[in-house]
Enzyme design. Structure first.
Site, PDB file in Angstrom:
ATOM      1  N   HIS A   1      74.544  44.930  46.193  1.00 63.46           N
ATOM      2  CA  HIS A   1      73.610  44.605  45.104  1.00 63.46           C
ATOM      3  C   HIS A   1      74.355  44.437  43.774  1.00 63.46           C
ATOM      4  O   HIS A   1      74.092  43.499  43.027  1.00 63.46           O
ATOM      5  CB  HIS A   1      72.517  45.668  44.944  1.00 63.46           C
ATOM      6  CG  HIS A   1      71.876  45.583  43.593  1.00 63.46           C
ATOM      7  ND1 HIS A   1      70.920  44.636  43.288  1.00 63.46           N
ATOM      8  CD2 HIS A   1      72.143  46.254  42.436  1.00 63.46           C
ATOM      9  CE1 HIS A   1      70.616  44.748  41.992  1.00 63.46           C
ATOM     10  NE2 HIS A   1      71.340  45.723  41.453  1.00 63.46           N
TER      11      HIS A   1
ATOM     12  N   CYS B   1      65.873  41.003  41.116  1.00 65.15           N
ATOM     13  CA  CYS B   1      67.046  40.592  41.888  1.00 65.15           C
ATOM     14  C   CYS B   1      66.613  40.056  43.250  1.00 65.15           C
ATOM     15  O   CYS B   1      65.769  40.642  43.918  1.00 65.15           O
ATOM     16  CB  CYS B   1      67.991  41.775  42.074  1.00 65.15           C
ATOM     17  SG  CYS B   1      69.454  41.399  43.072  1.00 65.15           S
TER      18      CYS B   1
ATOM     19  N   GLY C   1      95.151  44.257  27.803  1.00 63.15           N
ATOM     20  CA  GLY C   1      95.205  45.424  26.931  1.00 63.15           C
ATOM     21  C   GLY C   1      93.932  45.726  26.180  1.00 63.15           C
ATOM     22  O   GLY C   1      93.951  46.432  25.179  1.00 63.15           O
TER      23      GLY C   1
ATOM     24  N   ASP D   1      97.279  40.184  40.136  1.00 63.13           N
ATOM     25  CA  ASP D   1      97.823  40.695  38.878  1.00 63.13           C
ATOM     26  C   ASP D   1      99.311  40.958  39.095  1.00 63.13           C
ATOM     27  O   ASP D   1      99.821  40.815  40.201  1.00 63.13           O
ATOM     28  CB  ASP D   1      97.059  41.941  38.414  1.00 63.13           C
ATOM     29  CG  ASP D   1      97.244  43.114  39.357  1.00 63.13           C
ATOM     30  OD1 ASP D   1      97.966  42.977  40.367  1.00 63.13           O
ATOM     31  OD2 ASP D   1      96.661  44.171  39.093  1.00 63.13           O
ATOM     32  N   SER D   2     100.012  41.355  38.039  1.00 66.00           N
ATOM     33  CA  SER D   2     101.473  41.448  38.137  1.00 66.00           C
ATOM     34  C   SER D   2     101.966  42.824  38.521  1.00 66.00           C
ATOM     35  O   SER D   2     103.143  43.002  38.813  1.00 66.00           O
ATOM     36  CB  SER D   2     102.085  41.083  36.788  1.00 66.00           C
ATOM     37  OG  SER D   2     101.756  42.089  35.841  1.00 66.00           O
ATOM     38  N   GLY D   3     101.082  43.818  38.474  1.00 62.81           N
ATOM     39  CA  GLY D   3     101.503  45.196  38.695  1.00 62.81           C
ATOM     40  C   GLY D   3     101.853  45.890  37.388  1.00 62.81           C
ATOM     41  O   GLY D   3     102.029  47.107  37.348  1.00 62.81           O
ATOM     42  N   GLY D   4     101.964  45.115  36.308  1.00 66.92           N
ATOM     43  CA  GLY D   4     102.330  45.678  35.010  1.00 66.92           C
ATOM     44  C   GLY D   4     101.363  46.753  34.553  1.00 66.92           C
ATOM     45  O   GLY D   4     101.777  47.837  34.133  1.00 66.92           O
TER      46      GLY D   4
ATOM     47  N   ASP E   1      87.427  40.027  35.455  1.00 64.13           N
ATOM     48  CA  ASP E   1      87.497  40.836  36.673  1.00 64.13           C
ATOM     49  C   ASP E   1      87.214  42.269  36.268  1.00 64.13           C
ATOM     50  O   ASP E   1      87.514  42.666  35.128  1.00 64.13           O
ATOM     51  CB  ASP E   1      88.893  40.792  37.307  1.00 64.13           C
ATOM     52  CG  ASP E   1      89.874  41.686  36.568  1.00 64.13           C
ATOM     53  OD1 ASP E   1      90.316  41.286  35.488  1.00 64.13           O
ATOM     54  OD2 ASP E   1      90.151  42.804  37.046  1.00 64.13           O
TER      55      ASP E   1
ATOM     56  N   CYS F   1      67.874  44.017  47.828  1.00 62.44           N
ATOM     57  CA  CYS F   1      66.613  44.162  47.088  1.00 62.44           C
ATOM     58  C   CYS F   1      65.440  43.557  47.850  1.00 62.44           C
ATOM     59  O   CYS F   1      64.303  44.006  47.695  1.00 62.44           O
ATOM     60  CB  CYS F   1      66.742  43.547  45.697  1.00 62.44           C
ATOM     61  SG  CYS F   1      67.826  44.508  44.634  1.00 62.44           S
TER      62      CYS F   1
ATOM     63  N   GLN G   1      99.059  40.127  24.365  1.00 62.29           N
ATOM     64  CA  GLN G   1      98.910  41.562  24.085  1.00 62.29           C
ATOM     65  C   GLN G   1      98.821  41.770  22.575  1.00 62.29           C
ATOM     66  O   GLN G   1      98.682  40.811  21.823  1.00 62.29           O
ATOM     67  CB  GLN G   1     100.086  42.341  24.697  1.00 62.29           C
ATOM     68  CG  GLN G   1     100.077  42.382  26.227  1.00 62.29           C
ATOM     69  CD  GLN G   1      98.990  43.293  26.796  1.00 62.29           C
ATOM     70  OE1 GLN G   1      98.252  43.952  26.063  1.00 62.29           O
ATOM     71  NE2 GLN G   1      98.886  43.335  28.122  1.00 62.29           N
TER      72      GLN G   1
ATOM     73  N   ASP H   1     103.694  42.098  32.425  1.00 67.49           N
ATOM     74  CA  ASP H   1     103.525  42.453  31.014  1.00 67.49           C
ATOM     75  C   ASP H   1     103.540  43.955  30.816  1.00 67.49           C
ATOM     76  O   ASP H   1     103.570  44.724  31.775  1.00 67.49           O
ATOM     77  CB  ASP H   1     102.203  41.890  30.481  1.00 67.49           C
ATOM     78  CG  ASP H   1     100.995  42.506  31.173  1.00 67.49           C
ATOM     79  OD1 ASP H   1     101.129  42.916  32.343  1.00 67.49           O
ATOM     80  OD2 ASP H   1      99.930  42.603  30.561  1.00 67.49           O
TER      81      ASP H   1
ATOM     82  N   CYS I   1      68.723  39.561  45.846  1.00 74.26           N
ATOM     83  CA  CYS I   1      69.766  39.803  46.853  1.00 74.26           C
ATOM     84  C   CYS I   1      69.165  40.411  48.119  1.00 74.26           C
ATOM     85  O   CYS I   1      68.046  40.915  48.107  1.00 74.26           O
ATOM     86  CB  CYS I   1      70.881  40.684  46.287  1.00 74.26           C
ATOM     87  SG  CYS I   1      70.617  42.462  46.432  1.00 74.26           S
TER      88      CYS I   1
HETATM   89 ZN   LIG Z   1      69.786  43.261  44.452  1.00 73.80          ZN
END
Ligand SMILES: [Zn+2]
Length: 394
Positions: A357, A326, A238, A98-101, A288, A331, A211, A152, A328
């Site tokens: 998880h 799940c 935003g 990211d830009s830090g904005g 993200d 689990c 934005q 931004d 994973c």
């Molecule tokens: Zn799991």
């Protein structure tokens, strides 16, 4: 460097309504979209090893780094000396910074925004620092991330139309300056992550950010301005900063269909599993969010049947896994009873296992989303996913 080739390749191969599935090819490998990107704030996705992120359990193809945090600590010199962020942290897959904005904007009263950039005090050592489009591009080139974000400005979700417009116009001017600085840096070899890749330029890619808060007219203007400058991908910033959910979905419904169809669309900082599925349905390709890792550390698990708080006494002798649907490794191996015991005892393994998880659940949800778009079953997937979540949530 081959300036005639693109820094990214994006190919869509299936649609379901506004939802899209495709492959985004970066200089650090291909990424199937829609994709969730775990957040690695200060050079680490908190609570999980890189081997686990690469494992078939998770198979994260791209993670985030935060320019603001890495710039303040350990600093650009250390990362440049290591040969860039990929080498510094030991990660050979794709990285987005990211830009830090957003981070400096979040400092609130501790920062001062001008046309030139943002002045603020470092949370690490209290020193006075200055972040601008040019500085952000320079730091991101030193990090050598594969996808760079323009610098931004955000506005509060309750800001007036006038204030939001002023901020959106500033973001547009900063976007132009970001692109200019970015191109100079690419031309002078400042990018530590440059590598030769067949069919690609080998340089960094740059995304613009739309934005305009909840005002659809400003979002449209921002989109126009951003597309006019021209970027490798387009992000919507935003949102998820305190506004109602309906505002976010309203913006997406209006804006996403008007975004360039051939470029990846990234919704920044969003969100819960249901937000991801609902935003994919409105045309978003990339996400993200810190939720799976942050909530994992505070004892909250995301499951196909809603959120589960491991602290609750009701799990004391519960031998079931966190999520019976799940697959994973957590689990497959551990019970709620054991995880609760670890958490209540303050064991670091509790954070590690819950984070694993949660990331598996987010990444697996996106796998299901992609498969269902490809097989034409996305409407059914979306309906069943939502029904399950609300059936038994806490
Ligand atoms: Zn799991």
């Amino acid at each position: 460097m081959n300036p005639n080739k693109p820094s990214l390749h994006f190919k869509l191969d299936a649609h379901s309504g506004e939802a899209r599935a495709g492959v985004l090819t970066t200089r650090h490998g291909p990424i199937e979209t829609p994709v969730f990107m775990p957040v690695g704030t200060g050079g680490t996705v908190k609570g999980i090893r890189f081997e686990e992120l690469e494992s078939t359990d998770l198979d994260a193809r791209i993670i985030l780094g935060n320019t603001y945090h890495l710039w303040l600590r350990p600093g650009v010199d250390v990362i440049r000396a290591a040969g860039g962020l990929h080498r510094f942290i030991g990660w050979d897959r794709a990285l987005l910074t990211d830009s830090g904005g957003f981070q400096v904007w979040s400092l609130g009263a501790l920062r001062k925004i001008s046309e030139e950039g943002t002045e603020f005090r470092s949370h690490v050592d209290g020193s006075l620092r200055f972040l601008s489009p040019e500085v952000s591009m320079e730091v991101q080139a030193a990090l050598g991330s594969d996808i760079v974000m323009v610098f931004d400005e955000c506005v509060r979700s309750d800001a007036s139309h006038e204030e939001t417009e002023r901020s959106m116009e500033l973001t547009a001017r900063w976007a132009r300056r970001s692109k200019q600085a970015f191109e100079q840096l690419q031309a002078t070899g400042a990018d530590t992550g440059y590598q030769e890749v067949e069919g690609l330029s080998g340089t960094q890619a740059l995304f613009g950010i739309i934005q305009g808060a909840g005002f659809h007219d400003l979002r449209r203007k921002s989109l126009e301005r951003t597309v006019e400058i021209g970027f490798d991908g387009y992000a919507i910033g935003g949102l998820s900063v305190g506004e109602e959910k309906s505002v976010m979905f309203g913006v997406l419904e209006d804006i996403a269909p008007q975004m360039p169809k051939e470029s990846p669309r990234y919704l920044m900082g969003v969100g819960t599993p249901e937000d991801l599925v609902e935003s994919v349905a409105r045309g978003v390709d990339m996400f993200d969010c810190v939720l799976p890792t942050r909530n994992g550390r505070t004892g909250q698990a995301f499951t196909s049947r809603g959120k589960l708080n491991i602290k609750n006494a009701q799990w004391t002798k519960d031998s079931r896994p966190l999520d019976e649907s799940c697959g994973c490794s957590v689990c497959r191996r551990h019970s709620r009873s054991y995880l609760r015991h670890l958490y209540m005892s303050g064991e670091i393994l509790a954070s590690i296992l819950l984070t694993h998880h949660n990331l598996a659940f987010f990444l697996d949800t996106m796998r299901g989303v992609r498969q269902s778009i490809r097989s034409g079953d996305f409407p059914k997937f979306r309906r069943e996913f939502t029904e399950r979540l609300s059936a038994n949530g806490e």
